[in-house]
Design an enzyme around this catalytic site. Structure first.
Site, PDB file in Angstrom:
ATOM      1  N   GLY A  31     -47.870  18.303 -38.251  1.00 56.56           N
ATOM      2  CA  GLY A  31     -46.827  17.811 -37.359  1.00 56.56           C
ATOM      3  C   GLY A  31     -45.857  16.869 -38.042  1.00 56.56           C
ATOM      4  O   GLY A  31     -45.782  16.833 -39.270  1.00 56.56           O
ATOM      5  N   LEU A  33     -42.683  17.277 -37.920  1.00 54.18           N
ATOM      6  CA  LEU A  33     -42.071  18.398 -38.645  1.00 54.18           C
ATOM      7  C   LEU A  33     -40.678  18.062 -39.166  1.00 54.18           C
ATOM      8  O   LEU A  33     -39.926  17.321 -38.538  1.00 54.18           O
ATOM      9  CB  LEU A  33     -42.021  19.632 -37.738  1.00 54.18           C
ATOM     10  CG  LEU A  33     -43.389  20.074 -37.202  1.00 54.18           C
ATOM     11  CD1 LEU A  33     -43.224  21.284 -36.285  1.00 54.18           C
ATOM     12  CD2 LEU A  33     -44.360  20.397 -38.330  1.00 54.18           C
ATOM     13  N   GLY A  36     -38.811  20.893 -44.461  1.00 51.26           N
ATOM     14  CA  GLY A  36     -39.805  21.538 -45.331  1.00 51.26           C
ATOM     15  C   GLY A  36     -40.690  22.484 -44.538  1.00 51.26           C
ATOM     16  O   GLY A  36     -40.912  23.646 -44.914  1.00 51.26           O
ATOM     17  N   HIS A  37     -41.177  21.982 -43.405  1.00 47.53           N
ATOM     18  CA  HIS A  37     -41.985  22.842 -42.532  1.00 47.53           C
ATOM     19  C   HIS A  37     -41.154  24.014 -42.001  1.00 47.53           C
ATOM     20  O   HIS A  37     -41.651  25.136 -41.876  1.00 47.53           O
ATOM     21  CB  HIS A  37     -42.517  22.047 -41.336  1.00 47.53           C
ATOM     22  CG  HIS A  37     -43.388  20.875 -41.688  1.00 47.53           C
ATOM     23  ND1 HIS A  37     -42.968  19.578 -41.537  1.00 47.53           N
ATOM     24  CD2 HIS A  37     -44.655  20.803 -42.172  1.00 47.53           C
ATOM     25  CE1 HIS A  37     -43.947  18.752 -41.896  1.00 47.53           C
ATOM     26  NE2 HIS A  37     -44.978  19.467 -42.291  1.00 47.53           N
ATOM     27  N   GLY A 147     -46.842  25.409 -48.313  1.00 42.70           N
ATOM     28  CA  GLY A 147     -45.778  24.960 -49.203  1.00 42.70           C
ATOM     29  C   GLY A 147     -46.252  24.714 -50.628  1.00 42.70           C
ATOM     30  O   GLY A 147     -47.358  24.211 -50.840  1.00 42.70           O
ATOM     31  N   ARG A 187     -44.652  11.704 -45.016  1.00 44.19           N
ATOM     32  CA  ARG A 187     -44.928  10.334 -45.478  1.00 44.19           C
ATOM     33  C   ARG A 187     -43.669   9.623 -45.985  1.00 44.19           C
ATOM     34  O   ARG A 187     -43.696   8.409 -46.186  1.00 44.19           O
ATOM     35  CB  ARG A 187     -46.028  10.345 -46.548  1.00 44.19           C
ATOM     36  CG  ARG A 187     -47.395  10.685 -45.956  1.00 44.19           C
ATOM     37  CD  ARG A 187     -48.552  10.393 -46.898  1.00 44.19           C
ATOM     38  NE  ARG A 187     -49.839  10.511 -46.222  1.00 44.19           N
ATOM     39  CZ  ARG A 187     -50.632  11.582 -46.260  1.00 44.19           C
ATOM     40  NH1 ARG A 187     -50.275  12.642 -46.949  1.00 44.19           N
ATOM     41  NH2 ARG A 187     -51.789  11.592 -45.618  1.00 44.19           N
TER      42      ARG A 187
HETATM   43  P1  AMP Z   1     -48.304  18.892 -43.720  1.00 45.35           P
HETATM   44  O1  AMP Z   1     -47.818  18.808 -42.325  1.00 45.35           O
HETATM   45  O2  AMP Z   1     -47.797  17.812 -44.605  1.00 45.35           O
HETATM   46  O3  AMP Z   1     -49.789  19.104 -43.805  1.00 45.35           O
HETATM   47  O4  AMP Z   1     -47.659  20.226 -44.311  1.00 45.35           O
HETATM   48  C1  AMP Z   1     -47.843  21.457 -43.680  1.00 45.35           C
HETATM   49  C2  AMP Z   1     -47.359  22.534 -44.573  1.00 45.35           C
HETATM   50  O5  AMP Z   1     -45.967  22.336 -44.868  1.00 45.35           O
HETATM   51  C3  AMP Z   1     -48.078  22.580 -45.930  1.00 45.35           C
HETATM   52  O6  AMP Z   1     -48.290  23.928 -46.302  1.00 45.35           O
HETATM   53  C4  AMP Z   1     -47.119  21.877 -46.840  1.00 45.35           C
HETATM   54  O7  AMP Z   1     -47.245  22.263 -48.190  1.00 45.35           O
HETATM   55  C5  AMP Z   1     -45.788  22.352 -46.273  1.00 45.35           C
HETATM   56  N1  AMP Z   1     -44.718  21.426 -46.652  1.00 45.35           N
HETATM   57  C6  AMP Z   1     -44.663  20.088 -46.451  1.00 45.35           C
HETATM   58  N2  AMP Z   1     -43.553  19.578 -47.012  1.00 45.35           N
HETATM   59  C7  AMP Z   1     -42.885  20.607 -47.581  1.00 45.35           C
HETATM   60  C8  AMP Z   1     -41.672  20.727 -48.322  1.00 45.35           C
HETATM   61  N3  AMP Z   1     -40.915  19.670 -48.607  1.00 45.35           N
HETATM   62  N4  AMP Z   1     -41.297  21.961 -48.751  1.00 45.35           N
HETATM   63  C9  AMP Z   1     -42.073  23.053 -48.480  1.00 45.35           C
HETATM   64  N5  AMP Z   1     -43.229  23.001 -47.788  1.00 45.35           N
HETATM   65  C10 AMP Z   1     -43.637  21.794 -47.348  1.00 45.35           C
END
Ligand code: AMP
Length: 283
Positions: A31, A33, A36-37, A147, A187
């Protein structure tokens, strides 16, 4: 877009789609979001007829002194963003839904999950693989999207899916950055504008190391040392800076053909990770 909170609701929806011969893609997230997401969601929309996004801050992947309690939870905004991007189903379960009893069964990917972030965050990848394994059992997607920003996580999950014979193909999606080059991350919300400027050194240092390798540098240990010093001089506390085999994540040797450069560093109490590559070298 529909939002559901129970495993049964996901299963019912996915069963209906399957009866209509539609393919299903899953984008697991925690979440808060951002673009990137959304890049994962856009890729998923291209491959899969229906896209399920999960939002779950997974307690088992956080260490005792990490930010589980303070991790940003912004479900309403997340739902709006996902609606704008044409996601089909948002699955936002409670902890009790995902962990209804004490966990005796863990999914653990040896070796790949023990190094780099795994060495610095004991139990982290075991938490990730266990929850993603559950999500794959729940949604039974044709494709799951992760990602490259979390490169080691992607490698660990690819291996989990291969070893465990999941019927899901793992798709890696390139890192989305802001205009200055900073990798987008939930973060980053912990950072002031001045911190963000400082954090940029991470991508600049990674890029400089990549350029050095492309220009013929093969003393990887020296390059890692110089890069670590550069980051420390910029006020970051480096957890690791490593040049590794892009497939095995083992430290790169002279005869390693595909390289990835990964780093993790603290800016104050915020731990940031980033990586670049893959660089193919003539050996
Ligand atoms: P998280 O919510 O941080 O656990 O991320 C969920 C998914 O989004 C994971 O597969 C991450 O690698 C991907 N993700 C997070 N930040 C980015 C970004 N800047 N570019 C591409 N994918 C991302």
């Amino acid at each position: 877009m529909k939002t559901v909170h129970t495993i049964q609701d996901v299963r019912n929806q996915v069963r209906q789609w399957r009866q209509e011969s539609l393919t299903v893609g899953l984008v697991p997230t925690m979440g808060n979001l951002h673009a990137g997401h959304m890049s994962l969601v856009k890729t998923a929309k291209q491959h899969s007829d229906k896209v399920v996004v999960s939002v779950f801050v997974n307690p088992t992947q956080f260490g005792p002194n990490e930010d589980f309690d303070t991790y940003p939870r912004t479900l309403e905004q997340d739902a709006d963003l996902l609606t704008q991007h044409d996601a089909d189903l948002l699955f936002a379960p409670s902890v009790a839904e995902m962990y209804p009893q004490e966990t005796f069964t863990w999914v653990d990917v040896e070796h790949l999950g023990d190094r780099l972030c795994g060495a610095k965050r004991p139990g982290h990848f075991r938490g990730v693989t266990t929850v993603v394994s559950k999500l794959l059992h729940i949604a039974m997607p044709d494709h799951a999207y992760f990602g490259e920003k979390d490169y080691q996580q992607l490698a660990v999950l690819r291996r989990m899916v291969e070893d465990q014979l999941f019927a899901t193909a793992v798709i890696g999606v390139p890192t989305e950055r802001d205009a200055s080059g900073l990798a987008l991350s939930s973060r980053n919300g912990y950072l002031s504008e001045a911190d963000k400027e400082q954090a940029l050194t991470i991508y600049r240092t990674l890029t400089q190391a990549r350029q050095a390798i492309e220009a013929g540098e093969r003393d990887y240990a020296e390059l890692c040392q110089q890069s670590t010093e550069r980051l420390e001089q910029a006020g970051l506390t480096v957890d690791y800076f490593e040049i590794v085999d892009a497939n095995t994540l083992a430290p790169a040797q002279k005869n390693t053909a595909a390289l990835r450069i990964l780093t993790a560093a603290f800016l104050g109490t915020t731990r940031l990770i980033d990586n670049v590559g893959t660089i193919f070298v003539d050996i």
